[in-house]
Design a protein around this motif. Structure first.
Motif, PDB file in Angstrom:
ATOM      1  N   LEU A  55       0.886  -1.150   0.239  1.00 44.26           N
ATOM      2  CA  LEU A  55      -0.181  -0.081  -0.069  1.00 44.26           C
ATOM      3  C   LEU A  55       1.002   1.391   0.131  1.00 44.26           C
ATOM      4  CD1 LEU A  55      -2.842   1.440   0.161  1.00 44.26           C
ATOM      5  CD2 LEU A  55      -2.707   1.323   2.441  1.00 44.26           C
ATOM      6  N   ALA A  56       1.999   1.392   0.692  1.00 49.20           N
ATOM      7  CA  ALA A  56       2.899   2.289   0.773  1.00 49.20           C
ATOM      8  C   ALA A  56       3.483   2.562  -0.490  1.00 49.20           C
ATOM      9  CB  ALA A  56       4.029   2.147   1.857  1.00 49.20           C
ATOM     10  N   ILE A  57       4.051   1.699  -1.163  1.00 50.73           N
ATOM     11  CA  ILE A  57       4.508   1.840  -2.435  1.00 50.73           C
ATOM     12  C   ILE A  57       3.687   2.194  -3.629  1.00 50.73           C
ATOM     13  CG2 ILE A  57       5.407   0.491  -4.352  1.00 50.73           C
ATOM     14  CD1 ILE A  57       6.716  -1.155  -2.303  1.00 50.73           C
ATOM     15  N   SER A  58       2.344   1.853  -3.473  1.00 53.13           N
ATOM     16  CA  SER A  58       1.256   2.254  -4.225  1.00 53.13           C
ATOM     17  C   SER A  58       0.908   4.000  -4.117  1.00 53.13           C
ATOM     18  CB  SER A  58      -0.041   1.627  -4.239  1.00 53.13           C
ATOM     19  OG  SER A  58      -1.043   1.922  -4.964  1.00 53.13           O
ATOM     20  N   LEU A  59       0.977   4.265  -2.744  1.00 51.59           N
ATOM     21  CA  LEU A  59       0.692   5.653  -2.516  1.00 51.59           C
ATOM     22  C   LEU A  59       1.866   6.601  -3.135  1.00 51.59           C
ATOM     23  CD1 LEU A  59      -0.833   5.538   1.180  1.00 51.59           C
ATOM     24  CD2 LEU A  59      -1.871   6.004  -1.006  1.00 51.59           C
ATOM     25  N   VAL A  60       3.003   6.179  -3.011  1.00 51.26           N
ATOM     26  CA  VAL A  60       4.407   6.544  -3.300  1.00 51.26           C
ATOM     27  C   VAL A  60       4.185   6.737  -5.083  1.00 51.26           C
ATOM     28  CG1 VAL A  60       6.917   6.784  -3.689  1.00 51.26           C
ATOM     29  CG2 VAL A  60       5.910   6.096  -1.613  1.00 51.26           C
ATOM     30  N   PHE A  61       3.820   5.508  -5.448  1.00 52.43           N
ATOM     31  CA  PHE A  61       3.543   5.866  -7.119  1.00 52.43           C
ATOM     32  C   PHE A  61       2.542   6.729  -7.453  1.00 52.43           C
ATOM     33  CE2 PHE A  61       5.276   1.807  -9.273  1.00 52.43           C
ATOM     34  CZ  PHE A  61       6.339   1.575  -8.674  1.00 52.43           C
ATOM     35  N   THR A 119       4.855   2.547 -24.322  1.00 57.47           N
ATOM     36  CA  THR A 119       4.155   3.465 -24.893  1.00 57.47           C
ATOM     37  C   THR A 119       4.320   4.922 -24.305  1.00 57.47           C
ATOM     38  OG1 THR A 119       2.445   3.218 -23.214  1.00 57.47           O
ATOM     39  CG2 THR A 119       2.064   1.721 -25.068  1.00 57.47           C
ATOM     40  N   PRO A 120       3.815   5.799 -24.916  1.00 54.39           N
ATOM     41  CA  PRO A 120       4.088   7.534 -24.331  1.00 54.39           C
ATOM     42  C   PRO A 120       3.590   7.427 -22.783  1.00 54.39           C
ATOM     43  CG  PRO A 120       3.282   7.386 -26.443  1.00 54.39           C
ATOM     44  CD  PRO A 120       3.110   5.990 -26.089  1.00 54.39           C
ATOM     45  N   ASP A 121       2.350   6.700 -22.549  1.00 58.28           N
ATOM     46  CA  ASP A 121       1.898   6.818 -21.223  1.00 58.28           C
ATOM     47  C   ASP A 121       3.124   6.039 -20.082  1.00 58.28           C
ATOM     48  OD1 ASP A 121      -0.383   8.534 -21.498  1.00 58.28           O
ATOM     49  OD2 ASP A 121      -1.768   6.582 -21.754  1.00 58.28           O
ATOM     50  N   GLN A 122       3.390   4.928 -20.575  1.00 59.13           N
ATOM     51  CA  GLN A 122       4.659   4.322 -19.933  1.00 59.13           C
ATOM     52  C   GLN A 122       5.560   5.039 -19.693  1.00 59.13           C
ATOM     53  OE1 GLN A 122       4.532   0.702 -22.415  1.00 59.13           O
ATOM     54  NE2 GLN A 122       3.332  -0.716 -20.909  1.00 59.13           N
ATOM     55  N   ARG A 123       6.049   5.751 -20.721  1.00 61.25           N
ATOM     56  CA  ARG A 123       7.315   6.661 -20.624  1.00 61.25           C
ATOM     57  C   ARG A 123       7.083   7.602 -19.442  1.00 61.25           C
ATOM     58  NH1 ARG A 123      11.170   6.188 -24.773  1.00 61.25           N
ATOM     59  NH2 ARG A 123      10.436   4.602 -26.004  1.00 61.25           N
ATOM     60  N   GLY A 128       7.790  10.308 -14.254  1.00 60.69           N
ATOM     61  CA  GLY A 128       7.453  10.449 -12.891  1.00 60.69           C
ATOM     62  C   GLY A 128       8.031   9.905 -11.588  1.00 60.69           C
ATOM     63  N   LEU A 129       8.324   8.619 -11.849  1.00 54.15           N
ATOM     64  CA  LEU A 129       9.048   7.999 -10.790  1.00 54.15           C
ATOM     65  C   LEU A 129      10.519   8.073 -10.707  1.00 54.15           C
ATOM     66  CD1 LEU A 129       7.218   4.413 -11.466  1.00 54.15           C
ATOM     67  CD2 LEU A 129       6.862   5.958  -9.362  1.00 54.15           C
ATOM     68  N   GLY A 130      11.117   9.000 -11.775  1.00 56.96           N
ATOM     69  CA  GLY A 130      12.538   9.282 -11.694  1.00 56.96           C
ATOM     70  C   GLY A 130      13.349   8.303 -12.266  1.00 56.96           C
ATOM     71  N   MET A 131      12.655   7.464 -13.079  1.00 54.43           N
ATOM     72  CA  MET A 131      13.766   6.351 -13.872  1.00 54.43           C
ATOM     73  C   MET A 131      14.138   6.789 -14.975  1.00 54.43           C
ATOM     74  SD  MET A 131      11.330   2.808 -13.112  1.00 54.43           S
ATOM     75  CE  MET A 131      11.306   2.168 -11.254  1.00 54.43           C
ATOM     76  N   ASP A 132      15.387   6.337 -15.298  1.00 59.98           N
ATOM     77  CA  ASP A 132      16.151   6.446 -16.324  1.00 59.98           C
ATOM     78  C   ASP A 132      15.325   6.127 -17.672  1.00 59.98           C
ATOM     79  OD1 ASP A 132      18.712   5.677 -18.428  1.00 59.98           O
ATOM     80  OD2 ASP A 132      18.917   7.714 -17.564  1.00 59.98           O
ATOM     81  N   LYS A 133      15.602   6.715 -18.762  1.00 60.46           N
ATOM     82  CA  LYS A 133      14.812   6.401 -20.035  1.00 60.46           C
ATOM     83  C   LYS A 133      15.619   5.013 -20.489  1.00 60.46           C
ATOM     84  CE  LYS A 133      12.632  10.403 -21.477  1.00 60.46           C
ATOM     85  NZ  LYS A 133      12.270  11.438 -22.325  1.00 60.46           N
ATOM     86  N   SER A 134      16.628   4.823 -20.266  1.00 60.26           N
ATOM     87  CA  SER A 134      17.379   3.540 -20.561  1.00 60.26           C
ATOM     88  C   SER A 134      16.672   2.451 -20.298  1.00 60.26           C
ATOM     89  CB  SER A 134      19.053   3.765 -20.169  1.00 60.26           C
ATOM     90  OG  SER A 134      18.839   3.446 -18.647  1.00 60.26           O
TER      91      SER A 134
END
Length: 137
Positions: A55-61, A119-123, A128-134
């Protein structure tokens, strides 16, 4: 269920529908209480051994992704619905069918490859999660 006995007299069960609960979650999000709630859940998980970490992970997302989803650029949810305030569940569903292949190279290194481009939404979610596009190599 006998709602007045469970909670307090004067409450109507219809007040506890999905929309009402979602509005309250939105108010908590806007008040920036997600950090407090997430910290509490992690501490409860550590101290009590309860499985509340998901639940905490879901809220952070939710809190990190929602600023990238606007009425002008909504998120396309399940069934093609346009969402401007997606839940953690809706965010996770977007990645449900992403296939990742692990390839062992001759030198022993492992390379990750996606079955198809994101997809563009997945990107936007990853951004938003701060993940690298690589990640979508």
């Amino acid at each position: 269920m006998d709602w007045p006995r469970l909670i307090r007299p004067g409450l109507d069960p219809s007040w506890f529908n999905d929309d009402a609960i979602a509005r309250h979650w939105d108010r908590l999000y806007e008040a920036n209480l997600h950090q407090v709630l997430s910290s509490c859940l992690v501490q409860i998980d550590k101290k009590e051994g309860l499985s509340l970490l998901a639940l905490a992970i879901s809220l952070v997302f939710q809190s990190r992704v929602r600023p990238f989803i606007t009425p002008e650029r909504p998120f396309k949810g399940a069934g093609g619905r346009k969402l401007t305030r997606p839940t953690g569940q809706a965010i996770f569903q977007l990645f449900r069918y992403v296939n990742v292949a692990l390839l062992e190279l001759p030198d022993g290194r492992i390379q990750r490859a996606l079955g198809k481009p994101l997809t563009p939404d997945q990107r936007r979610i990853l951004q938003g999660l701060g993940m690298d596009k690589s990640i979508d190599v």
